[in-house]
Design an enzyme around this catalytic site. Structure first.
Site, mmCIF file in Angstrom:
data_model
loop_
_atom_site.group_PDB
_atom_site.id
_atom_site.type_symbol
_atom_site.label_atom_id
_atom_site.label_comp_id
_atom_site.label_asym_id
_atom_site.label_seq_id
_atom_site.Cartn_x
_atom_site.Cartn_y
_atom_site.Cartn_z
ATOM 1 N N TYR A 163 13.223 -6.452 -37.095
ATOM 2 C CA TYR A 163 13.417 -6.256 -38.336
ATOM 3 C C TYR A 163 14.732 -8.058 -38.194
ATOM 4 C CZ TYR A 163 18.177 -4.921 -36.000
ATOM 5 O OH TYR A 163 18.964 -4.007 -35.043
ATOM 6 N N LYS A 216 26.781 2.045 -45.245
ATOM 7 C CA LYS A 216 27.030 3.250 -44.233
ATOM 8 C C LYS A 216 26.983 4.248 -45.105
ATOM 9 C CE LYS A 216 27.089 2.493 -40.323
ATOM 10 N NZ LYS A 216 27.988 2.139 -39.645
ATOM 11 N N CYS A 248 55.662 8.578 -20.464
ATOM 12 C CA CYS A 248 56.063 9.195 -19.291
ATOM 13 C C CYS A 248 57.111 8.456 -19.229
ATOM 14 C CB CYS A 248 54.789 9.602 -18.474
ATOM 15 S SG CYS A 248 55.602 9.601 -16.417
ATOM 16 N N ASP A 305 19.878 3.658 -35.808
ATOM 17 C CA ASP A 305 20.853 4.278 -35.434
ATOM 18 C C ASP A 305 20.472 3.945 -33.839
ATOM 19 O OD1 ASP A 305 22.857 4.925 -33.812
ATOM 20 O OD2 ASP A 305 22.985 7.020 -34.757
ATOM 21 N N CYS A 354 56.581 14.755 -18.467
ATOM 22 C CA CYS A 354 55.169 14.495 -18.239
ATOM 23 C C CYS A 354 54.561 15.526 -17.008
ATOM 24 C CB CYS A 354 55.514 13.187 -17.520
ATOM 25 S SG CYS A 354 53.262 12.272 -16.715
ATOM 26 N N CYS A 370 54.530 7.792 -11.114
ATOM 27 C CA CYS A 370 53.839 7.921 -11.550
ATOM 28 C C CYS A 370 52.593 8.440 -11.479
ATOM 29 C CB CYS A 370 53.843 8.640 -13.739
ATOM 30 S SG CYS A 370 52.621 9.443 -13.637
ATOM 31 N N CYS A 401 53.814 14.432 -13.489
ATOM 32 C CA CYS A 401 54.746 13.542 -12.717
ATOM 33 C C CYS A 401 55.749 14.132 -12.935
ATOM 34 C CB CYS A 401 54.791 12.321 -12.288
ATOM 35 S SG CYS A 401 55.879 11.682 -13.517
ATOM 36 N N LYS A 433 18.605 1.607 -42.211
ATOM 37 C CA LYS A 433 19.606 1.053 -41.166
ATOM 38 C C LYS A 433 19.052 2.455 -39.401
ATOM 39 C CE LYS A 433 24.133 -0.130 -39.130
ATOM 40 N NZ LYS A 433 24.511 0.371 -38.095
ATOM 41 N N GLU A 493 16.581 -2.141 -46.057
ATOM 42 C CA GLU A 493 15.762 -1.016 -45.631
ATOM 43 C C GLU A 493 16.541 -0.177 -44.622
ATOM 44 O OE1 GLU A 493 14.107 -2.974 -41.812
ATOM 45 O OE2 GLU A 493 15.170 -4.800 -41.697
#
Length: 705
Positions: A241, A329, A447, A133, A423, A453, A426, A131, A129
């Site tokens: 189901y 899928k 970092c 979503d 970074c 930071c 900082c 699937k 059957e």
């Protein structure tokens, strides 16, 4: 350029790379689970998520000794949020194994026949059957009357959305017909049709409200409204189901159960079919795939289930999935768009993550505008430049993955992106560490600012008070950010001295914007209520690299008290010590995790932070003893060799269920060694130490079959 471990084919990963990759995948998949199941705000496509799980499974298959206790193969969904009451699922709501190729379906079919030892003349029936979503839900009926309904949550506990489910026309208040089981838990999917979704978005626009991204998010957000009146205004539907806790089953086949659902008044998928060969399953799959757009609702594949319920019982489960079912899928959907820029985000561990800003594009009905680029190696691998046209891929979610660059569309002014070596939060140096053992450069740039930071400090504080850590009500991300910016909370211990400092302060918390006497008093009460916390939550809250919830629980079980844990971690700094060997003997703890633990406690500022917490009156409590009367309760068990009647992970899971501690290596503390075929050095060591050795068959008998 050194190749990143997460770019390497599984068969080329070294043992150390595989361990690090499994750790990365566990964290990344857990984060995406929280985004999908708790916040209805996924950041990657279904296909990208499936690819992460598929890679994790492939690595675990190649290196079964590296399977982690927080492995995605052992979990499903995410914990329910506090906004709703909790409902415990008496029968867990598990996930399904995924198939992506026709060959996966053929192997599924053949594997079922082999497991059941079916002769050629015995017919195997498998249902198929679409699937859906949407959002999984479980509806409990007693004597045919709807009593309580819940979301899947983390599979063990879901959110109580009973009143919201009652507003859905497809959810009957009571079963049709005169007879009904005493208890019957109907499970299915809440979804929204394409037509209703478009109408809802039109109403949103007219009301000046934002559009929903896709039908799945709209359905999930609508069902999880605190006000049932809002849910009632949304056009939700429900397909039945499956089932959970039941007092009796009125049929002996899955198809018979679906027909019973229909008889009781539930909507079931009209495309449900019973097939008697793998070829029929694949024909059905491709038929549904071709007609997918005309169904009127979102699906992301086809689900196959063995029809006979007694055969389902015999087949049982593997980790988080039933052996008797498979989700086949659909491939991801793709579209082209332009990469307009790349932003750098700084995470809790200091990792600098590049995020692609895309020219908004609709992919499968959803507008997407950004995607993670993982790290600078990924940018180089893709060869992406600012201004490039790229192919993006998704299958129902908001943030896609970039598949490739369309070089023939590259403009003349396309620019290379220079990854920062400082970074952005900082200004500290951002470096890529080199693994001393392998000589390989880490794919992630981090970092070096540590607690100075702001990005890291704030994230560490947020993690400290997060749901699975200290979980302090009223102290969420917004409050942490505000308190940090004002200097009220800059380290964990500051949380527990906040009330005392507030009493001495001229500017009281109750006088701050957004606060009052009641809310301030409630926060102080909530903080006081968390001065004592289970040791595993305490360890998890520290934010040690590579230590997730499951590993924290393992450590708490092994070391029992915080003082013992700290003392052993400090001793383990000596790599020749018994403490180091004992740490590595914990099943699920490898070199990478052990090094992270030792490094954490070697840092003076970390020890100071722990001392400050204890001084503030914070206590970590030992975990309650596992209550079981099994013959292996409290014993340390090691598995070695090839097991023929179960997988290594199944054997470990069963041992832990019986209250045993599973270790990865044999030591003087080992009570029992289960030896499969081709057992090697562990068997010899067990003999030398006088450890009891039993066969796989003896273990199965001991474990109750």
């Amino acid at each position: 350029m050194s190749e990143s471990a997460n770019d390497k084919p599984v068969e080329e990963l070294t043992f150390e790379e595989a361990a690090a990759e499994l750790e990365r995948l566990a964290k990344e998949i857990a984060r995406h689970d929280r985004l999908y199941y708790q916040k209805d705000a996924p950041e990657i496509s279904d296909a990208a998520y499936d690819a992460l799980r598929k890679r994790n499974d492939a690595i675990e298959k190649r290196y079964p000794e590296l399977v982690r206790d927080d492995s995605p193969s052992k979990s499903v969904g995410a914990a329910p949020t506090e906004a709703f009451g909790k409902v415990e699922h008496k029968v867990p709501m598990l996930s399904l194994s995924n198939g992506f190729e026709d060959a996966d379906v053929t192997e599924f079919w053949n594997r079922i026949r082999r497991f059941l030892n079916l002769k050629d003349d015995i017919v195997l029936e498998v249902t198929a059957e679409p699937k859906i979503d949407g959002l999984s839900a479980s509806l409990r009926y007693e004597k045919g009357h709807f009593i309580v309904g819940a979301t899947r949550g983390d599979g063990r506990e879901g959110e109580n959305v009973t009143e919201n489910l009652k507003t859905i026309d497809d959810v009957p208040e009571k079963f049709k017909g005169r007879s009904a089981p005493d208890v019957f838990e109907v499970r299915g999917e809440v979804y929204m049709s394409h037509k209703d979704f478009e109408a809802l978005n039109e109403r949103q626009e007219k009301a000046g409200k934002p559009r929903f991204a896709n039908p799945r998010n709209a359905a999930a957000g609508s069902l999880r409204q605190l006000d049932p009146k809002i849910t009632a205004s949304r056009p939700l539907r429900f397909f039945a189901y499956a089932w959970g806790d039941v007092s009796e089953l009125p049929a002996d086949t899955h198809s018979g159960m679906i027909e019973k659902f229909r008889h009781w008044g539930f909507e079931v998928n009209p495309f449900f079919r019973v097939c008697t060969s793998a070829e029929e399953l694949l024909a059905f799959y491709h038929e549904i795939e071709e007609n997918r757009a005309s169904l009127g609702y979102d699906i992301d594949g086809v689900v196959y289930k063995v029809n006979r319920l007694d055969w389902q019982q015999r087949l049982g489960f593997v980790s988080r999935s039933p052996r008797w079912a498979l989700a086949h899928k659909f491939p991801a959907e793709q579209a082209m768009t332009v990469l307009e820029g790349i932003d750098i985000q700084v995470g809790r561990t200091g990792a600098l993550t590049p995020v692609a800003r895309l020219m908004p594009v609709t992919v499968g009905g959803v507008v997407v505008s950004n995607a993670t680029l993982h790290n600078e190696d990924e940018i180089e691998r893709l060869g992406v430049r600012l201004g490039d046209t790229v192919v993006v891929q998704r299958a129902g979610d908001v943030i896609p993955q970039i598949v490739r660059v369309v070089e023939e569309k590259r403009p003349r002014n396309a620019r290379h992106f220079k990854f920062p070596d400082r970074c952005p939060a900082c200004g500290s140096h951002a470096v890529r560490e080199t693994n001393e053992k392998t000589g390989k450069v880490d794919a992630v740039r981090r970092c070096t600012g540590g607690l100075i930071c702001p990005a890291q400090a704030m994230e560490r504080l947020r993690h400290f008070v997060s749901r699975n850590a200290f979980d302090i009500e009223g102290l969420g991300e917004k409050q942490i950010a505000a308190f940090y910016e004002d200097g009220l909370i800059t380290r964990p211990a500051d949380i527990f001295t906040l009330e005392e400092r507030d009493r001495k302060s001229l500017k009281k918390l109750k006088d701050r914007e957004g606060w009052g006497p009641t809310s301030a008093a409630n926060l102080f009460k909530a903080i006081d209520g968390r001065r004592e916390i289970d040791l595993d939550r305490f360890i998890f809250a520290l934010g040690i690299r590579h230590v997730g919830e499951t590993n924290a629980r393992l450590l708490a079980r092994r070391y029992d008290t915080l003082d013992h844990f700290i003392a052993e971690m400090e001793k383990a700094a000596d790599r020749e010590s018994d403490a180091w060997r004992d740490l590595l003997s914990i099943d699920g703890v490898g070199d990478v995790l052990a090094e992270a633990l030792v490094d954490f406690f070697a840092e003076e500022h970390n020890r100071e932070a722990l001392a400050a917490l204890q001084k503030a009156g914070v206590k970590a409590l030992p975990l309650p003893a596992q209550e079981t009367s099994s013959p292996v309760a409290g014993k340390t068990v090691v598995f070695t060799g090839s097991l023929e009647r179960m997988t290594r992970s199944e054997a470990k899971a069963r041992a832990e269920q019986l209250g045993a501690k599973v270790a990865g290596s044999v030591s003087a503390k080992t009570d029992l060694l289960v030896a499969g075929a081709d057992a090697g050095s562990k068997l010899a060591k067990a003999a030398a130490l006088g450890v009891k050795v039993i066969s796989e068959d003896e273990w199965i008998e001991m474990a109750g079959g």
